[in-house]
Design a protein around this motif. Sequence first.
Motif, PDB file in Angstrom:
ATOM      1  N   ILE A  34       0.859  -1.186   0.000  1.00 45.89           N
ATOM      2  CA  ILE A  34       0.000   0.000   0.000  1.00 45.89           C
ATOM      3  C   ILE A  34       0.900   1.243   0.000  1.00 45.89           C
ATOM      4  O   ILE A  34       1.831   1.343   0.799  1.00 45.89           O
ATOM      5  CB  ILE A  34      -0.927  -0.017   1.225  1.00 45.89           C
ATOM      6  CG1 ILE A  34      -1.827  -1.277   1.185  1.00 45.89           C
ATOM      7  CG2 ILE A  34      -1.775   1.250   1.272  1.00 45.89           C
ATOM      8  CD1 ILE A  34      -2.617  -1.533   2.455  1.00 45.89           C
ATOM      9  N   ASN A  71      -6.613   3.760  10.307  1.00 45.38           N
ATOM     10  CA  ASN A  71      -7.173   2.490   9.855  1.00 45.38           C
ATOM     11  C   ASN A  71      -8.040   1.907  10.963  1.00 45.38           C
ATOM     12  O   ASN A  71      -7.548   1.229  11.861  1.00 45.38           O
ATOM     13  CB  ASN A  71      -6.037   1.521   9.493  1.00 45.38           C
ATOM     14  CG  ASN A  71      -6.552   0.133   9.160  1.00 45.38           C
ATOM     15  OD1 ASN A  71      -7.755  -0.059   8.963  1.00 45.38           O
ATOM     16  ND2 ASN A  71      -5.653  -0.841   9.119  1.00 45.38           N
ATOM     17  N   TYR A  75      -7.242  -4.298  13.990  1.00 44.40           N
ATOM     18  CA  TYR A  75      -7.674  -4.995  15.204  1.00 44.40           C
ATOM     19  C   TYR A  75      -6.585  -5.016  16.262  1.00 44.40           C
ATOM     20  O   TYR A  75      -6.870  -5.076  17.462  1.00 44.40           O
ATOM     21  CB  TYR A  75      -8.124  -6.426  14.873  1.00 44.40           C
ATOM     22  CG  TYR A  75      -7.062  -7.248  14.172  1.00 44.40           C
ATOM     23  CD1 TYR A  75      -6.942  -7.235  12.791  1.00 44.40           C
ATOM     24  CD2 TYR A  75      -6.166  -8.008  14.900  1.00 44.40           C
ATOM     25  CE1 TYR A  75      -5.958  -7.968  12.147  1.00 44.40           C
ATOM     26  CE2 TYR A  75      -5.172  -8.738  14.270  1.00 44.40           C
ATOM     27  CZ  TYR A  75      -5.075  -8.717  12.896  1.00 44.40           C
ATOM     28  OH  TYR A  75      -4.091  -9.429  12.268  1.00 44.40           O
TER      29      TYR A  75
ATOM     30  N   LEU B  63      -7.271  -0.940   4.666  1.00 48.81           N
ATOM     31  CA  LEU B  63      -7.228  -2.402   4.538  1.00 48.81           C
ATOM     32  C   LEU B  63      -5.833  -2.934   4.850  1.00 48.81           C
ATOM     33  O   LEU B  63      -5.470  -4.043   4.465  1.00 48.81           O
ATOM     34  CB  LEU B  63      -7.672  -2.805   3.126  1.00 48.81           C
ATOM     35  CG  LEU B  63      -9.167  -2.522   2.893  1.00 48.81           C
ATOM     36  CD1 LEU B  63      -9.463  -2.315   1.420  1.00 48.81           C
ATOM     37  CD2 LEU B  63     -10.016  -3.648   3.453  1.00 48.81           C
ATOM     38  N   ASP B  64      -5.067  -2.112   5.580  1.00 39.43           N
ATOM     39  CA  ASP B  64      -3.693  -2.492   5.913  1.00 39.43           C
ATOM     40  C   ASP B  64      -3.635  -3.701   6.857  1.00 39.43           C
ATOM     41  O   ASP B  64      -2.584  -4.320   6.999  1.00 39.43           O
ATOM     42  CB  ASP B  64      -2.983  -1.291   6.569  1.00 39.43           C
ATOM     43  CG  ASP B  64      -1.504  -1.541   6.753  1.00 39.43           C
ATOM     44  OD1 ASP B  64      -0.849  -1.961   5.789  1.00 39.43           O
ATOM     45  OD2 ASP B  64      -1.010  -1.331   7.889  1.00 39.43           O
ATOM     46  N   ALA B  65      -4.767  -4.037   7.493  1.00 39.75           N
ATOM     47  CA  ALA B  65      -4.786  -5.217   8.363  1.00 39.75           C
ATOM     48  C   ALA B  65      -5.354  -6.426   7.622  1.00 39.75           C
ATOM     49  O   ALA B  65      -5.777  -7.405   8.241  1.00 39.75           O
ATOM     50  CB  ALA B  65      -5.591  -4.930   9.636  1.00 39.75           C
ATOM     51  N   ARG B  67      -3.710  -7.579   4.468  1.00 42.45           N
ATOM     52  CA  ARG B  67      -2.849  -7.763   3.288  1.00 42.45           C
ATOM     53  C   ARG B  67      -2.776  -9.212   2.810  1.00 42.45           C
ATOM     54  O   ARG B  67      -2.759  -9.437   1.598  1.00 42.45           O
ATOM     55  CB  ARG B  67      -1.472  -7.145   3.542  1.00 42.45           C
ATOM     56  CG  ARG B  67      -1.583  -5.607   3.494  1.00 42.45           C
ATOM     57  CD  ARG B  67      -0.274  -4.930   3.791  1.00 42.45           C
ATOM     58  NE  ARG B  67       0.725  -5.195   2.774  1.00 42.45           N
ATOM     59  CZ  ARG B  67       2.035  -5.056   3.003  1.00 42.45           C
ATOM     60  NH1 ARG B  67       2.471  -4.701   4.195  1.00 42.45           N
ATOM     61  NH2 ARG B  67       2.905  -5.315   2.026  1.00 42.45           N
ATOM     62  N   PHE B  70      -5.429  -9.724   0.266  1.00 42.19           N
ATOM     63  CA  PHE B  70      -5.169  -9.264  -1.103  1.00 42.19           C
ATOM     64  C   PHE B  70      -4.336 -10.289  -1.864  1.00 42.19           C
ATOM     65  O   PHE B  70      -4.562 -10.531  -3.046  1.00 42.19           O
ATOM     66  CB  PHE B  70      -4.465  -7.898  -1.094  1.00 42.19           C
ATOM     67  CG  PHE B  70      -5.404  -6.793  -0.739  1.00 42.19           C
ATOM     68  CD1 PHE B  70      -6.243  -6.246  -1.702  1.00 42.19           C
ATOM     69  CD2 PHE B  70      -5.488  -6.309   0.556  1.00 42.19           C
ATOM     70  CE1 PHE B  70      -7.144  -5.249  -1.383  1.00 42.19           C
ATOM     71  CE2 PHE B  70      -6.392  -5.314   0.894  1.00 42.19           C
ATOM     72  CZ  PHE B  70      -7.212  -4.785  -0.081  1.00 42.19           C
ATOM     73  N   VAL B  71      -3.387 -10.882  -1.153  1.00 40.59           N
ATOM     74  CA  VAL B  71      -2.545 -11.885  -1.812  1.00 40.59           C
ATOM     75  C   VAL B  71      -3.417 -13.066  -2.261  1.00 40.59           C
ATOM     76  O   VAL B  71      -3.320 -13.525  -3.405  1.00 40.59           O
ATOM     77  CB  VAL B  71      -1.404 -12.357  -0.873  1.00 40.59           C
ATOM     78  CG1 VAL B  71      -0.569 -13.438  -1.553  1.00 40.59           C
ATOM     79  CG2 VAL B  71      -0.533 -11.176  -0.467  1.00 40.59           C
ATOM     80  N   ALA B 107      -0.882 -12.894  10.615  1.00 38.17           N
ATOM     81  CA  ALA B 107      -1.509 -11.615  10.946  1.00 38.17           C
ATOM     82  C   ALA B 107      -1.888 -10.871   9.670  1.00 38.17           C
ATOM     83  O   ALA B 107      -1.509 -11.269   8.567  1.00 38.17           O
ATOM     84  CB  ALA B 107      -0.545 -10.781  11.775  1.00 38.17           C
ATOM     85  N   GLY B 108      -2.616  -9.774   9.839  1.00 38.29           N
ATOM     86  CA  GLY B 108      -3.035  -8.968   8.699  1.00 38.29           C
ATOM     87  C   GLY B 108      -1.892  -8.237   8.020  1.00 38.29           C
ATOM     88  O   GLY B 108      -2.049  -7.696   6.923  1.00 38.29           O
ATOM     89  N   PRO B 118      -6.850 -13.583   8.312  1.00 40.92           N
ATOM     90  CA  PRO B 118      -5.625 -13.589   7.498  1.00 40.92           C
ATOM     91  C   PRO B 118      -4.889 -14.930   7.554  1.00 40.92           C
ATOM     92  O   PRO B 118      -4.144 -15.256   6.620  1.00 40.92           O
ATOM     93  CB  PRO B 118      -4.776 -12.463   8.090  1.00 40.92           C
ATOM     94  CG  PRO B 118      -5.377 -12.135   9.407  1.00 40.92           C
ATOM     95  CD  PRO B 118      -6.817 -12.524   9.333  1.00 40.92           C
TER      96      PRO B 118
END
Lengths: 331, 437
Positions: A34, A71, A75, B63-65, B67, B70-71, B107-108, B118
């Motif tokens: 990102i 964000n 969590y 949506l950084d948590a 990732r 996305f993969v 993890a995310g 994730p």
Amino acid sequence: MYADDGDVPYSEREDWKDVTPVPQNDGPHPLAVIRYPPGFEEVHGYFRAIQQKNETSKRALQLTADVIQHNSANYTAWYYRRRCLKDLAIELDDERIFTDKWARDCPKNYQVWYHRRWLISEISARKRAELSPEEAEKAIQSMAREELQYHLDCMQVNNDYKNYNGWSHRQFILQQFKLWHEELPFVEQLLREDIRNNSAWNHRFTVVRNQTWPLTDTVRTREINFALESIRKCANNECAWNYLSAFLGEGDGKVSWTSVPEVETLCREVLDVAEQQHTSCRFASQALADILEAKGDVTAAVAQYEHLQEIDRIREKYWRWKAELLRHKAG
Amino acid sequence: MVILDGPETLTSEDQHSCEENVLAFFKHVWLSGAQAEICLQREAHLAWLKRGFTSLPPNFAGLDASRPWFVFWIAHAMEVLGDFDDHWAPKVASFLSHCQDPTGGFAGGPSQLPHLAPTYAAVSALMVAGTEEAYQVVDRAAMYDFLMRMKSPEGGFKMHDEGETDMRGCYCAIAVASMLHILTDELMEGIPEYICRCQTWEGGIAGEEGLEAHGGYSYCGLATLCIAGKADALDLHGFLKWAVHKQMTHEGGFQGRANKLVDSCYSFWQGAIFPLLHEAFRQGGSEKVPLPKDHCWFAPEPLQMYLLLACQHPAGGLRDKPNKSADFYHTCYALSGMAVSQYDVSNHTPLLGDLGNLLERTDIYYNVLLEKAERKCTFFEALPPLAVPGREGVGAVRWRQHVASLSAVEVEASPPHQAATGGYGGTASPSARDQTM
């Protein structure tokens, strides 16, 4: 009290001088990289550093607010925030205000709603520990009712009466604080506004189930009549038909399809009206097939399934199979 | 007095406007005779997926948590399109290894808490990568500990330490354990009872007890039990009755709940329920329930029509519905659902349009390619057992054995002009293709 340093970067803040930010380690072949917006990496760098130090402090709490600002689905930040709130024994009323905005603006965010659920449990536990039993109960009941109102506010603000996380929160409150018995008027109001709102229909069932189980004949009859009345007002509404079949057929809490003659009468009435208007009603035909099967009239039930194959082409294969199944059962 | 359609409400207004938007796309093709448009835009989708695989714009910060998701979404969309290039595999392995937590699970993103969602995404993506290097990324012993730690006292699984418990947790945990051949009885303990409590009065499964039957959670609950060969715990007939009504009469796609709008992601979550149910009945003993021999109760062509005509974005990627933008989640699950609908239970391919629209076959339990599920099985079966000996779920294994025992896939394409004018909305119109039991 949160994020009051505004736009001053952490690297220039006096009270953060002792902390060295930790960069993110994506390894040599990062994917789904990102291109972070300004400020994102710095705040997260400090957050990783605080996590590594395992520091729960006021500044760590404030930092989690900044991470969440970047964000709200992080969590880890929400988790760490709860740790800070617990370790520091911080007054939790402000925290409710903090989550108000997030739950209202991001109604599909699991983390926010879960945090709120934790918060309510924690506040009520603390009130029970701090106040006399009567005072605690009063305060908790009043908080619970505020939560129910908050759920309604969220639905109204977003004009979305089906938000899954919101309904989950409502049912949690009703369960936790034993408020099911007051809930039916609320459901009826929602169904008056939108008879097609399946979330409201589902809530009705859950309310009934939590009020009276095993079902009494009186309650079952009341609910069947409610569904029948609703079908009269809008026969093409799937929810009301599904609700009807929640009480009829075989299974826990149900009575036979043949035990309520009004159901068959209404099915036939709906099908007549539909025919007069040169249309059809798959739900009425399906219910009638169930009734005919329960009566042991296989031929008539199969005829309904054949009719359904004609009028409901997208489910043609299912209706054909239902007819086969019935013939198979009948031998 | 009976009224067929009562006064308009929020629900019916939303539905009418959605129907109109979708039908506009269909009418365009019927009227113009532009049948070539019933065509999967492979190149556009692949180019768009490849861009996202390496780099995402700043508005993805929220949506950084997620990732590893996305993969998975991108890698799986590529493999379903038949173009997951080998050079990606080492990168998938490398990046995901940085998302793995030393205490087990993924993890995310790097340095975040391990989380079941994730974890499922990462393990699935490693199966998509399909190399020994990728398989070896997972610390299976630590993973098993993590999964056991996530078991919730009320049944089900927490998503993370001190996190929420819902139906996603069951599927993520059990699918991961099964893919990695570390599924045990102790991990499954209490899970069938928990999932049964969440089967609602409507027949589908809710995210939590008391909530509304929902396509995503229904897939999660059903697939969990099917993997373990325990689907009989549910009322399968009630489940099927609910699910068939979720295919939209006019739009052809699926809704996630009664009286909600069509959404392409349910092409998979709802669409895969049918072959899962079919297989659950079959494994339960077909002498009890005579099963349809070549189909799974829903209508595949209208679903494909919805996806191909209304959901492809001209710039690449697939969307939830018309007037929305494309995203990776919907692209993954729209294509996954299309793939499921293109292979019936007798290895025929109910295919809308020409052969160019045919996707690769997937495993309905894990949603990776069938071939990748077989490949990982060979690898993990040969490994020495862990301290607590686990295995792959028996239901998932039996399905693959059954599919392998069938005759080879027979491709049948239905001419687009017939399907496109077939029309499932009205009363009598010619069928898209002859459908026999």
